[in-house]
Design a protein around this motif. Structure first.
Motif, mmCIF file in Angstrom:
data_model
loop_
_atom_site.group_PDB
_atom_site.id
_atom_site.type_symbol
_atom_site.label_atom_id
_atom_site.label_comp_id
_atom_site.label_asym_id
_atom_site.label_seq_id
_atom_site.Cartn_x
_atom_site.Cartn_y
_atom_site.Cartn_z
ATOM 1 N N PRO A 64 0.819 -1.215 0.000
ATOM 2 C CA PRO A 64 0.000 0.000 0.000
ATOM 3 C C PRO A 64 0.852 1.265 0.000
ATOM 4 N N ARG A 65 0.337 2.324 -0.636
ATOM 5 C CA ARG A 65 1.112 3.545 -0.852
ATOM 6 C C ARG A 65 1.514 4.236 0.443
ATOM 7 N N GLN A 66 0.750 4.026 1.518
ATOM 8 C CA GLN A 66 1.096 4.731 2.756
ATOM 9 C C GLN A 66 2.427 4.281 3.344
ATOM 10 N N TYR A 67 2.988 3.181 2.814
ATOM 11 C CA TYR A 67 4.277 2.700 3.299
ATOM 12 C C TYR A 67 5.413 3.004 2.323
ATOM 13 N N ASP A 68 5.146 3.802 1.305
ATOM 14 C CA ASP A 68 6.139 4.022 0.253
ATOM 15 C C ASP A 68 7.453 4.603 0.772
ATOM 16 N N HIS A 69 7.396 5.384 1.832
ATOM 17 C CA HIS A 69 8.607 6.044 2.324
ATOM 18 C C HIS A 69 9.399 5.157 3.280
ATOM 19 N N ARG A 70 8.909 3.979 3.577
ATOM 20 C CA ARG A 70 9.566 3.098 4.538
ATOM 21 C C ARG A 70 10.613 2.212 3.863
ATOM 22 N N LYS A 71 11.596 1.775 4.634
ATOM 23 C CA LYS A 71 12.650 0.892 4.145
ATOM 24 C C LYS A 71 12.255 -0.562 4.395
ATOM 25 N N VAL A 72 12.162 -1.350 3.331
ATOM 26 C CA VAL A 72 11.773 -2.755 3.426
ATOM 27 C C VAL A 72 13.022 -3.601 3.662
ATOM 28 N N LEU A 73 13.057 -4.299 4.795
ATOM 29 C CA LEU A 73 14.179 -5.186 5.107
ATOM 30 C C LEU A 73 14.071 -6.498 4.341
ATOM 31 N N ALA A 74 12.864 -7.057 4.290
ATOM 32 C CA ALA A 74 12.663 -8.355 3.642
ATOM 33 C C ALA A 74 11.204 -8.469 3.224
ATOM 34 N N THR A 75 10.960 -9.266 2.212
ATOM 35 C CA THR A 75 9.602 -9.492 1.730
ATOM 36 C C THR A 75 9.485 -10.901 1.177
ATOM 37 N N THR A 76 8.272 -11.455 1.223
ATOM 38 C CA THR A 76 8.012 -12.774 0.654
ATOM 39 C C THR A 76 6.513 -12.919 0.437
ATOM 40 N N VAL A 77 6.126 -14.051 -0.133
ATOM 41 C CA VAL A 77 4.721 -14.468 -0.183
ATOM 42 C C VAL A 77 4.646 -15.778 0.578
ATOM 43 N N ASP A 78 3.762 -15.856 1.567
ATOM 44 C CA ASP A 78 3.769 -17.003 2.466
ATOM 45 C C ASP A 78 2.906 -18.149 1.935
ATOM 46 N N ALA A 79 2.814 -19.219 2.713
ATOM 47 C CA ALA A 79 2.114 -20.427 2.285
ATOM 48 C C ALA A 79 0.614 -20.226 2.148
ATOM 49 N N TRP A 80 0.087 -19.150 2.688
ATOM 50 C CA TRP A 80 -1.336 -18.829 2.557
ATOM 51 C C TRP A 80 -1.589 -17.831 1.418
ATOM 52 N N GLY A 81 -0.550 -17.502 0.648
ATOM 53 C CA GLY A 81 -0.704 -16.582 -0.471
ATOM 54 C C GLY A 81 -0.721 -15.120 -0.078
ATOM 55 N N ARG A 82 -0.275 -14.801 1.139
ATOM 56 C CA ARG A 82 -0.246 -13.418 1.608
ATOM 57 C C ARG A 82 1.128 -12.808 1.337
ATOM 58 N N ALA A 83 1.147 -11.563 0.886
ATOM 59 C CA ALA A 83 2.407 -10.849 0.712
ATOM 60 C C ALA A 83 2.817 -10.241 2.048
ATOM 61 N N LEU A 84 4.082 -10.433 2.430
ATOM 62 C CA LEU A 84 4.614 -9.923 3.683
ATOM 63 C C LEU A 84 5.744 -8.947 3.390
ATOM 64 N N TRP A 85 5.751 -7.828 4.101
ATOM 65 C CA TRP A 85 6.855 -6.873 4.025
ATOM 66 C C TRP A 85 7.294 -6.537 5.447
ATOM 67 N N LEU A 86 8.560 -6.710 5.743
ATOM 68 C CA LEU A 86 9.098 -6.354 7.049
ATOM 69 C C LEU A 86 9.803 -5.012 6.917
ATOM 70 N N ILE A 87 9.353 -4.049 7.713
ATOM 71 C CA ILE A 87 9.814 -2.665 7.611
ATOM 72 C C ILE A 87 10.503 -2.265 8.907
ATOM 73 N N CYS A 88 11.643 -1.614 8.790
ATOM 74 C CA CYS A 88 12.308 -1.007 9.938
ATOM 75 C C CYS A 88 12.052 0.495 9.891
ATOM 76 N N PRO A 89 11.298 1.040 10.854
ATOM 77 C CA PRO A 89 10.993 2.479 10.795
ATOM 78 C C PRO A 89 12.232 3.351 10.845
ATOM 79 N N ASP A 90 13.322 2.863 11.444
ATOM 80 C CA ASP A 90 14.545 3.652 11.546
ATOM 81 C C ASP A 90 15.676 2.896 10.848
ATOM 82 N N ALA A 91 15.757 3.044 9.545
ATOM 83 C CA ALA A 91 16.779 2.341 8.759
ATOM 84 C C ALA A 91 17.405 3.305 7.776
ATOM 85 N N GLU A 92 18.630 2.989 7.378
ATOM 86 C CA GLU A 92 19.321 3.776 6.374
ATOM 87 C C GLU A 92 19.861 2.845 5.305
ATOM 88 N N LEU A 93 20.039 3.374 4.107
ATOM 89 C CA LEU A 93 20.574 2.570 3.013
ATOM 90 C C LEU A 93 22.087 2.540 3.092
#
Length: 285
Positions: free
Chosen positions: A2-31
């Protein structure tokens, strides 16, 4: 995502066994820059509270995971609302963590070095597949493919039958309930490993695939023979996978498929995303 998370840094992402998309976000991260490839997000401090965004067919849920001490590179969902994370930690050994439905850590354990794939199913099985930098130096990673229960307890190591090459690096991987499929270097057999202990290897005409989808006696591989957009559809017999047809995978709008991240194979579905981790595409057979 969703667009409301566009400014966040995604640490990891996957699609799980139930077909759900997962995004793990660290609110305080740097590139942080890499010696090669795109920069990666690095938490500024550890431990930290991570935000997990879950998309289930458009329904969005948030879950906070408290006190994460890893620089997470992979994650997956477990039954009963739990999650498993894998990454880099200060100690260097306990590189996997399990979190409960309340977002609190339940256990930390060593999953081995150089985890290429971390995937779980809906029946309390967790699979870890490795690449050569772990296989040759770490006793846990040495098997190339390991199975755990959903509490992080070691259950099984892959041991190839006599006359079959061991795993150097797992290139393509697929997990369904009770079974994992792998294609691995150097000889790229098709390995079928079931949780009842049964394994089967088949010869295949496809070399170095990067993803696969499996359904009944059909398998479709992506990226074989060093062609990133090439699909090979095969029919499996008892001892081999027979090529039926070849095709090229494109984006939904017909645009050519260029660089993409490591695909996620879930039974008959293959999920992949491009340079941005914020949008997943799915191919099914």
């Amino acid at each position: 995502m969703p667009r409301q998370y566009d400014h966040r840094k995604v640490l990891a992402t996957t699609v799980d066994a139930w077909g759900r998309a997962l995004w793990l976000i660290c609110p305080d991260a740097e590139l942080r820059p890499r010696s090669h490839g795109r920069p990666y997000p690095q938490p500024r401090t550890r431990p930290y509270d991570a935000l997990l965004v879950i998309d289930s067919e458009g329904a969005i849920q948030e879950q906070f995971l408290r006190g994460v001490s890893l620089r997470v590179t992979q994650l997956d969902a477990l039954p009963n609302g739990r999650f498993v994370l894998e990454g880099y930690g200060d100690a260097g050994k306990h590189n996997a963590q399990i979190y409960g439905a309340d977002g609190r850590r339940r256990r930390s354990f060593a999953m081995g070095r150089a985890v290429e794939y971390l995937m779980a199913d809906r029946r309390h099985h967790v699979w870890s597949a490795y690449f050569d930098e772990g296989v040759y130096v770490d006793p846990i990673s040495a098997a190339g493919l390991v199975r755990w229960d959903s509490g992080g307890n070691h259950q099984w190591d892959y041991a190839p039958p006599k006359g079959i090459e061991y795993i150097d690096t797992v290139y393509a991987f697929n997990v369904d309930d009770g079974v994992a499929w792998a294609s691995y270097y150097p000889t790229f057999p098709l390995l079928e490993a079931r949780t009842n202990g049964r394994i089967r290897l088949r010869t295949t005409p496809v070399v170095a695939p990067v993803g696969m989808a499996v359904h009944k006696d059909q398998i479709v591989t992506l990226g074989g023979n060093r062609q990133p957009d090439r699909l090979h559809r095969c029919r499996m017999t008892e001892h081999e996978a027979l090529l039926i047809e070849e095709a090229r995978l494109t984006l939904p709008n017909g645009a050519p498929l260029k660089r993409y991240a490591r695909p996620v194979g879930r039974g008959r579905h293959l999920y992949l995303h491009g340079a941005s981790p914020r949008q997943w595409y799915v191919m099914g057979i």
